[in-house]
Design an enzyme around this catalytic site. Sequence first.
Site, PDB file in Angstrom:
ATOM      1  N   HIS A   1      10.195   0.644  11.167  1.00 30.61           N
ATOM      2  CA  HIS A   1       9.139   0.313  10.208  1.00 30.61           C
ATOM      3  C   HIS A   1       8.142  -0.703  10.760  1.00 30.61           C
ATOM      4  O   HIS A   1       7.063  -0.884  10.212  1.00 30.61           O
ATOM      5  CB  HIS A   1       9.755  -0.234   8.916  1.00 30.61           C
ATOM      6  CG  HIS A   1      10.482   0.821   8.143  1.00 30.61           C
ATOM      7  ND1 HIS A   1       9.965   1.420   7.036  1.00 30.61           N
ATOM      8  CD2 HIS A   1      11.688   1.420   8.363  1.00 30.61           C
ATOM      9  CE1 HIS A   1      10.817   2.331   6.582  1.00 30.61           C
ATOM     10  NE2 HIS A   1      11.882   2.352   7.368  1.00 30.61           N
TER      11      HIS A   1
ATOM     12  N   ASP B   1       0.942  -5.703  11.937  1.00 28.69           N
ATOM     13  CA  ASP B   1       1.745  -5.114  10.861  1.00 28.69           C
ATOM     14  C   ASP B   1       1.996  -3.648  11.196  1.00 28.69           C
ATOM     15  O   ASP B   1       1.066  -2.943  11.590  1.00 28.69           O
ATOM     16  CB  ASP B   1       0.966  -5.212   9.527  1.00 28.69           C
ATOM     17  CG  ASP B   1       1.878  -5.436   8.320  1.00 28.69           C
ATOM     18  OD1 ASP B   1       3.021  -4.949   8.354  1.00 28.69           O
ATOM     19  OD2 ASP B   1       1.422  -6.074   7.352  1.00 28.69           O
TER      20      ASP B   1
HETATM   21  C1  GDG Z   1       7.631  -3.544   6.449  1.00 30.49           C
HETATM   22  C2  GDG Z   1       6.622  -3.584   7.597  1.00 30.49           C
HETATM   23  C3  GDG Z   1       5.566  -1.519   6.656  1.00 30.49           C
HETATM   24  C4  GDG Z   1       5.140  -7.784  -2.138  1.00 30.49           C
HETATM   25  N1  GDG Z   1       5.263  -8.839  -2.943  1.00 30.49           N
HETATM   26  C5  GDG Z   1       5.905  -8.394  -4.043  1.00 30.49           C
HETATM   27  C6  GDG Z   1       6.170  -7.033  -3.902  1.00 30.49           C
HETATM   28  N2  GDG Z   1       5.690  -6.682  -2.708  1.00 30.49           N
HETATM   29  C7  GDG Z   1       5.751  -5.318  -2.193  1.00 30.49           C
HETATM   30  C8  GDG Z   1       4.369  -4.776  -1.896  1.00 30.49           C
HETATM   31  C9  GDG Z   1       4.696  -3.676  -0.884  1.00 30.49           C
HETATM   32  C10 GDG Z   1       5.899  -4.270  -0.145  1.00 30.49           C
HETATM   33  O1  GDG Z   1       6.453  -5.289  -0.976  1.00 30.49           O
HETATM   34  C11 GDG Z   1       5.476  -4.911   1.159  1.00 30.49           C
HETATM   35  O2  GDG Z   1       5.219  -3.907   2.092  1.00 30.49           O
HETATM   36  P1  GDG Z   1       4.301  -4.190   3.358  1.00 30.49           P
HETATM   37  O3  GDG Z   1       4.073  -2.884   4.035  1.00 30.49           O
HETATM   38  O4  GDG Z   1       3.030  -4.823   2.889  1.00 30.49           O
HETATM   39  O5  GDG Z   1       5.052  -5.246   4.280  1.00 30.49           O
HETATM   40  P2  GDG Z   1       6.589  -5.555   4.785  1.00 30.49           P
HETATM   41  O6  GDG Z   1       7.405  -6.100   3.700  1.00 30.49           O
HETATM   42  O7  GDG Z   1       6.427  -6.452   5.958  1.00 30.49           O
HETATM   43  O8  GDG Z   1       7.181  -4.128   5.230  1.00 30.49           O
HETATM   44  C12 GDG Z   1       5.306  -2.942   7.157  1.00 30.49           C
HETATM   45  C13 GDG Z   1       6.687  -1.474   5.664  1.00 30.49           C
HETATM   46  O9  GDG Z   1       7.865  -2.137   6.156  1.00 30.49           O
HETATM   47  C14 GDG Z   1       7.090  -0.031   5.332  1.00 30.49           C
HETATM   48  O10 GDG Z   1       7.413   0.693   6.488  1.00 30.49           O
HETATM   49  O11 GDG Z   1       4.381  -1.054   6.044  1.00 30.49           O
HETATM   50  O12 GDG Z   1       4.388  -2.909   8.233  1.00 30.49           O
HETATM   51  O13 GDG Z   1       6.394  -4.907   8.046  1.00 30.49           O
HETATM   52  O14 GDG Z   1       5.110  -2.500  -1.514  1.00 30.49           O
HETATM   53  O15 GDG Z   1       3.785  -4.291  -3.087  1.00 30.49           O
HETATM   54  N3  GDG Z   1       6.804  -6.284  -4.831  1.00 30.49           N
HETATM   55  C15 GDG Z   1       7.171  -6.926  -5.994  1.00 30.49           C
HETATM   56  N4  GDG Z   1       6.953  -8.263  -6.183  1.00 30.49           N
HETATM   57  C16 GDG Z   1       6.313  -9.028  -5.264  1.00 30.49           C
HETATM   58  O16 GDG Z   1       6.108 -10.222  -5.477  1.00 30.49           O
HETATM   59  N5  GDG Z   1       7.772  -6.217  -6.950  1.00 30.49           N
END
Ligand code: GDG
Length: 448
Positions: A148, A357
């Site tokens: 990921h 990212d």
């Molecule tokens: C890894 C990789 C890749 C965030 N704050 C809250 C919350 N979130 C949710 C967001 C989003 C998810 O968490 C975060 O996803 P991201 O892709 O932005 O980042 P990572 O956590 O670093 O994820 C990344 C991903 O895996 C998938 O392969 O895209 O590059 O680093 O969905 O909305 N959700 C809730 N409360 C929060 O305060 N419920």
Amino acid sequence: MKRFVVVANRLPVDAGPGGLVSALQPITRSSGGAWVGWTGNPDERPEPFEHEGVHIHPVELTAEDVDRYYEGQSNSTIWPLFHDGVEPSVHHRPWRVAYQAVNKRFAEAAAAVAAEGATVWVHDYQLMLVPGMLRELRPDLRIGFFLHIPFPPVELFMQLPRRTDFVRGLLGADLVGFQQPLAAQNFLRLTTQLLGLRPEGERVEYEGRTVTARAFPISIDVSEIDELAADPQVQEDARRLRKDLGGDRRLLLLGVDRLDYTKGIDQRIEAYGELLADGTVSNEEAVLVQVATPSRMRVAQYQQLRERVEREVGRINGEFGDVGRAPLHYLFQSRSRAELVALYLAADIMLVTPLRDGMNLVAKEYVAARRDEGGALVLSEFTGSASELSDAFLVNPYDVDDLKRGISAAIAAGPEDLAARMRKMRETVRANDVGRWAKQFLEALGTH
Ligand code: GDG
């Protein structure tokens, strides 16, 4: 014994409705499959149980495993190195030993639940040794692996102690999936550099088998966001948020990230502070809301980041704020999905500016939420999402001037330009939902 098994660090229980869970839950359920993972609590191993039609197979981590395998090797060694080394990668031998032992435990658990010839899909950087270990235990299985996070350039990867173990571990899979084509190429180049293999295109022969390395850019559960964005209560919450923040006269900028040094939160706040200082925006006409979800708070680098960010937030509010009106609202809190979508709907400008990212789902969620075709996305070039969302205002987050330029361009853009950009980005996101991602990966693994 199950025909389909997901292996991931965390189980799909109490984890909130994340994209991965919503993508894999339906397939796992309909195939009567199993999910192998950790509950998130140290020193507990519940008996296997059924949850929403999925057979849950918990793997125990002791408090020491959490310390060494999870916070140590996974999040202090591998995570920073795989994100361009934006923070120094820390190396400790006991962490490596624990990582290996925990990966063995996951591989044994998967081997115990998988039926003859079953498909096993292993996820992410915490479990890179699992495919190789599982192959040894169960040569009959079809094994897929998806990373990921980014896969680093060869020169950076070479710093990793016992680096060849990781490459061998991944080569235990039939299909190794990455977020970006460049990541797959980096991995294939390493098989030459470290093992003298000769990849052809996206395939490489290893120990009498063919291993394929290919990009499968992940996405979001579009219908989940779409439904929340259409919910009258969420829309009402969005209006209330805007009202509370000063109504339509004030431009609302938004950041939503785990509090992680890869997300570029401090650089973003610095750029916003400079825009206030040079008068491009004023506290009267703009406000930034930064949601920073607490994450990995026992790791020293995360504590230091929190201190840096909070100092800067205090400085900006102290310097540019007024009684009853602050230019920056910082929420070191986790929010519900509905609250996040209300924020997406309220925001004029979404700031997604990571230093690196793998993909970044927040950018895609913002786009999916904007059924009104309103809003602007300022997006770092160094996210996987930037390859698909080229109609965003793309920025180099290492360059504060470029960040400021991108934000200013988004502020200056006319409504028609913004709507045209949003329309194109929405088409892209809606056509590439996470269900499609999972289907494509599993088809490629099945026909391998
Ligand atoms: C890894 C990789 C890749 C965030 N704050 C809250 C919350 N979130 C949710 C967001 C989003 C998810 O968490 C975060 O996803 P991201 O892709 O932005 O980042 P990572 O956590 O670093 O994820 C990344 C991903 O895996 C998938 O392969 O895209 O590059 O680093 O969905 O909305 N959700 C809730 N409360 C929060 O305060 N419920």
